[in-house]
Design an enzyme around this catalytic site. Structure first.
Site, PDB file in Angstrom:
ATOM      1  N   TYR A  43      29.101  37.276  50.722  1.00 50.83           N
ATOM      2  CA  TYR A  43      29.715  35.950  50.603  1.00 50.83           C
ATOM      3  C   TYR A  43      29.626  35.219  51.949  1.00 50.83           C
ATOM      4  CZ  TYR A  43      32.135  37.749  46.343  1.00 50.83           C
ATOM      5  OH  TYR A  43      32.455  38.281  45.114  1.00 50.83           O
TER       6      TYR A  43
ATOM      7  N   PRO B 121      39.601  34.511  37.522  1.00 48.33           N
ATOM      8  CA  PRO B 121      40.740  34.507  36.595  1.00 48.33           C
ATOM      9  C   PRO B 121      41.123  33.130  36.068  1.00 48.33           C
ATOM     10  CG  PRO B 121      41.508  34.774  38.851  1.00 48.33           C
ATOM     11  CD  PRO B 121      40.012  34.872  38.896  1.00 48.33           C
ATOM     12  N   LEU B 122      40.660  32.078  36.743  1.00 48.28           N
ATOM     13  CA  LEU B 122      40.955  30.716  36.260  1.00 48.28           C
ATOM     14  C   LEU B 122      39.718  30.074  35.633  1.00 48.28           C
ATOM     15  CD1 LEU B 122      43.276  29.231  39.052  1.00 48.28           C
ATOM     16  CD2 LEU B 122      43.851  29.739  36.676  1.00 48.28           C
ATOM     17  N   ALA B 123      38.715  30.897  35.335  1.00 42.92           N
ATOM     18  CA  ALA B 123      37.459  30.349  34.776  1.00 42.92           C
ATOM     19  C   ALA B 123      36.968  29.188  35.636  1.00 42.92           C
ATOM     20  CB  ALA B 123      37.656  29.914  33.330  1.00 42.92           C
TER      21      ALA B 123
HETATM   22  N1  LIG Z   1      30.517  40.043  40.610  1.00 43.69           N
HETATM   23  C1  LIG Z   1      31.610  39.990  41.326  1.00 43.69           C
HETATM   24  O1  LIG Z   1      32.021  40.962  41.904  1.00 43.69           O
HETATM   25  C2  LIG Z   1      32.369  38.697  41.430  1.00 43.69           C
HETATM   26  C3  LIG Z   1      31.877  37.548  40.811  1.00 43.69           C
HETATM   27  C4  LIG Z   1      32.637  36.386  40.880  1.00 43.69           C
HETATM   28  C5  LIG Z   1      33.846  36.384  41.564  1.00 43.69           C
HETATM   29  N2  LIG Z   1      34.286  37.508  42.176  1.00 43.69           N
HETATM   30  C6  LIG Z   1      35.579  37.528  42.911  1.00 43.69           C
HETATM   31  O2  LIG Z   1      36.536  36.804  42.172  1.00 43.69           O
HETATM   32  C7  LIG Z   1      37.120  35.799  43.015  1.00 43.69           C
HETATM   33  C8  LIG Z   1      37.577  34.630  42.187  1.00 43.69           C
HETATM   34  O3  LIG Z   1      36.483  34.054  41.490  1.00 43.69           O
HETATM   35  P1  LIG Z   1      36.118  32.512  41.581  1.00 43.69           P
HETATM   36  O4  LIG Z   1      36.599  31.951  42.861  1.00 43.69           O
HETATM   37  O5  LIG Z   1      34.685  32.396  41.216  1.00 43.69           O
HETATM   38  O6  LIG Z   1      36.914  31.911  40.315  1.00 43.69           O
HETATM   39  P2  LIG Z   1      38.417  31.384  40.048  1.00 43.69           P
HETATM   40  O7  LIG Z   1      39.377  32.085  40.915  1.00 43.69           O
HETATM   41  O8  LIG Z   1      38.599  31.436  38.572  1.00 43.69           O
HETATM   42  O9  LIG Z   1      38.327  29.841  40.424  1.00 43.69           O
HETATM   43  C9  LIG Z   1      38.364  29.376  41.739  1.00 43.69           C
HETATM   44  C10 LIG Z   1      38.365  27.865  41.692  1.00 43.69           C
HETATM   45  O10 LIG Z   1      39.602  27.427  41.138  1.00 43.69           O
HETATM   46  C11 LIG Z   1      40.111  26.362  41.915  1.00 43.69           C
HETATM   47  N3  LIG Z   1      41.579  26.437  41.853  1.00 43.69           N
HETATM   48  C12 LIG Z   1      42.385  27.467  42.171  1.00 43.69           C
HETATM   49  N4  LIG Z   1      43.678  27.154  41.950  1.00 43.69           N
HETATM   50  C13 LIG Z   1      43.676  25.884  41.483  1.00 43.69           C
HETATM   51  C14 LIG Z   1      44.701  24.989  41.082  1.00 43.69           C
HETATM   52  N5  LIG Z   1      45.997  25.331  41.089  1.00 43.69           N
HETATM   53  N6  LIG Z   1      44.343  23.742  40.665  1.00 43.69           N
HETATM   54  C15 LIG Z   1      43.044  23.370  40.640  1.00 43.69           C
HETATM   55  N7  LIG Z   1      42.030  24.156  41.016  1.00 43.69           N
HETATM   56  C16 LIG Z   1      42.351  25.419  41.437  1.00 43.69           C
HETATM   57  C17 LIG Z   1      39.592  26.583  43.293  1.00 43.69           C
HETATM   58  O11 LIG Z   1      39.439  25.321  43.938  1.00 43.69           O
HETATM   59  P3  LIG Z   1      40.167  24.959  45.341  1.00 43.69           P
HETATM   60  O12 LIG Z   1      39.257  25.435  46.415  1.00 43.69           O
HETATM   61  O13 LIG Z   1      40.270  23.490  45.236  1.00 43.69           O
HETATM   62  O14 LIG Z   1      41.495  25.655  45.344  1.00 43.69           O
HETATM   63  C18 LIG Z   1      38.240  27.215  43.043  1.00 43.69           C
HETATM   64  O15 LIG Z   1      37.212  26.229  42.943  1.00 43.69           O
HETATM   65  C19 LIG Z   1      36.011  35.492  44.034  1.00 43.69           C
HETATM   66  O16 LIG Z   1      36.504  34.858  45.178  1.00 43.69           O
HETATM   67  C20 LIG Z   1      35.486  36.874  44.291  1.00 43.69           C
HETATM   68  O17 LIG Z   1      36.336  37.540  45.199  1.00 43.69           O
HETATM   69  C21 LIG Z   1      33.575  38.666  42.100  1.00 43.69           C
END
Ligand SMILES: NC(=O)c1ccc[n+]([C@@H]2O[C@H](COP(=O)([O-])OP(=O)(O)OC[C@H]3O[C@@H](n4cnc5c(N)ncnc54)[C@H](OP(=O)(O)O)[C@@H]3O)[C@@H](O)[C@H]2O)c1
Length: 293
Positions: A49, A191-193
């Site tokens: 990352y 987790p938040l899609a």
């Molecule tokens: N293959 C793998 O191992 C793999 C793949 C994917 C992800 N991951 C792990 O999972 C973690 C989470 O995944 P992700 O970041 O892709 O997805 P996520 O947590 O579902 O979504 C993150 C997004 O949600 C937004 N967000 C969070 N809280 C919010 C709120 N209250 N209101 C509006 N927007 C909000 C964030 O924007 P802001 O910046 O504006 O808060 C960010 O763009 C990653 O960081 C990584 O550690 C692992």
């Protein structure tokens, strides 16, 4: 968290966004410092990352022991260049420790390798060697679908990190019951899609497109309101899935963690609401809606 000795906060921190969006060290220090003060104790990152590991290591400093620190391995030369050989994985883990400024992480995960790689066994034994050498306390698999199922059933991992959200429910039947039975710690990724419903038009970023398309078809009645209410329902849904111990929300914003923690103040979704989301998924989702890596 499963059979591990880790007592984790239900809301964790996902470290990909700070790396890919090149967030400054100052902002990451503020983000993590504030979240730690408010109760966060799970931080997840990966070797690929961008600068995420280094940013987290710098921000944590002397507070390292206040958190359960998770990283991943398998793409030591960048996201699109996987290398699952034992020597490469061990080198990558050593480098992660340097970047994270620690002599031991709590968890190292194989970063979404294929079922074929898992079956070959070399990658898993590399992690077992790292654990035996004290570089990590636990080992896990991060991924989805048939590979995740195999990882759960092989009995060699302590944890599973897998996609679970209102837009990604395959794991709820495919892997999580088996993970619970085996006593694995479960980390819900994405987790938040990605809050993909916030985009009025199809987002340009390919990573968000699948969930955006799915959510349009799922057309959950709580989404049109957008804003905090929709995030609140989505996050409570994920954390109410049996077997899930922590949800690692990615963010670039210093105030997000506290904001999302406040949204969890009412605890799990009422059963009837959870059932409605499950029923909608079962009615709409074709078999091709597999867990997204
Ligand atoms: N293959 C793998 O191992 C793999 C793949 C994917 C992800 N991951 C792990 O999972 C973690 C989470 O995944 P992700 O970041 O892709 O997805 P996520 O947590 O579902 O979504 C993150 C997004 O949600 C937004 N967000 C969070 N809280 C919010 C709120 N209250 N209101 C509006 N927007 C909000 C964030 O924007 P802001 O910046 O504006 O808060 C960010 O763009 C990653 O960081 C990584 O550690 C692992």
């Amino acid at each position: 968290m499963g059979k591990t000795d880790m007592d984790v906060s239900v809301l964790g921190f996902g470290g990909s966004e700070i790396g890919y969006q090149r967030v400054s060290a100052k902002t990451v220090a503020r983000l993590l410092g504030g979240a730690l003060d408010a109760g966060l104790n799970v931080i997840d990152t990966a070797e690929c990352y961008e600068d995420s590991e280094a940013l987290i290591g710098k921000a944590l400093g002397a507070r390292r022991r206040e958190v359960c620190l998770f990283t991943k391995c398998g793409h030591s030369r960048g996201e699109w260049r996987a290398d699952w050989r034992e020597e490469a994985l061990l080198r990558s883990i050593e480098r992660s420790l340097k970047r994270l400024r620690t002599d031991q992480v709590d968890l190292v995960q194989l970063h979404s390798c294929s079922l074929a790689v898992l079956r070959r066994g070399e990658a898993i034994s590399a992690l077992e060697q790292a654990r035996a050498a004290g570089l990590t306390r636990y080992i896990g698999y991060s991924g989805d679908g048939a590979a995740a199922r195999w990882a759960v059933e092989c009995g060699r991992f302590d944890t599973l990190q897998t996609s679970v959200s209102i837009a990604d429910q395959e794991a709820i039947e495919l892997t999580l019951p088996a993970a619970r039975k085996a006593g694995l710690g479960v980390i819900a990724k994405r987790p938040l899609a990605n809050v993909a419903w916030r985009y009025a038009r199809k987002p340009a970023e390919a990573y968000y497109q699948e969930y955006w398309e799915r959510l349009r078809k799922l057309d959950y009645p709580f989404l049109p309101g957008r804003g905090d209410a929709a995030v609140k329902t989505a996050l409570r849904f994920t954390l109410g899935v049996p077997g899930v111990h922590t949800a690692i929300v990615g963010t670039t914003k210093p105030d997000r963690w506290r904001q999302n923690a406040a949204l969890l103040g009412d605890g799990r979704l009422p059963e009837a609401e959870r059932e409605r989301i499950r029923a909608r998924w079962k009615a709409v989702a074709p078999p091709s809606w597999e867990g997204q890596i």
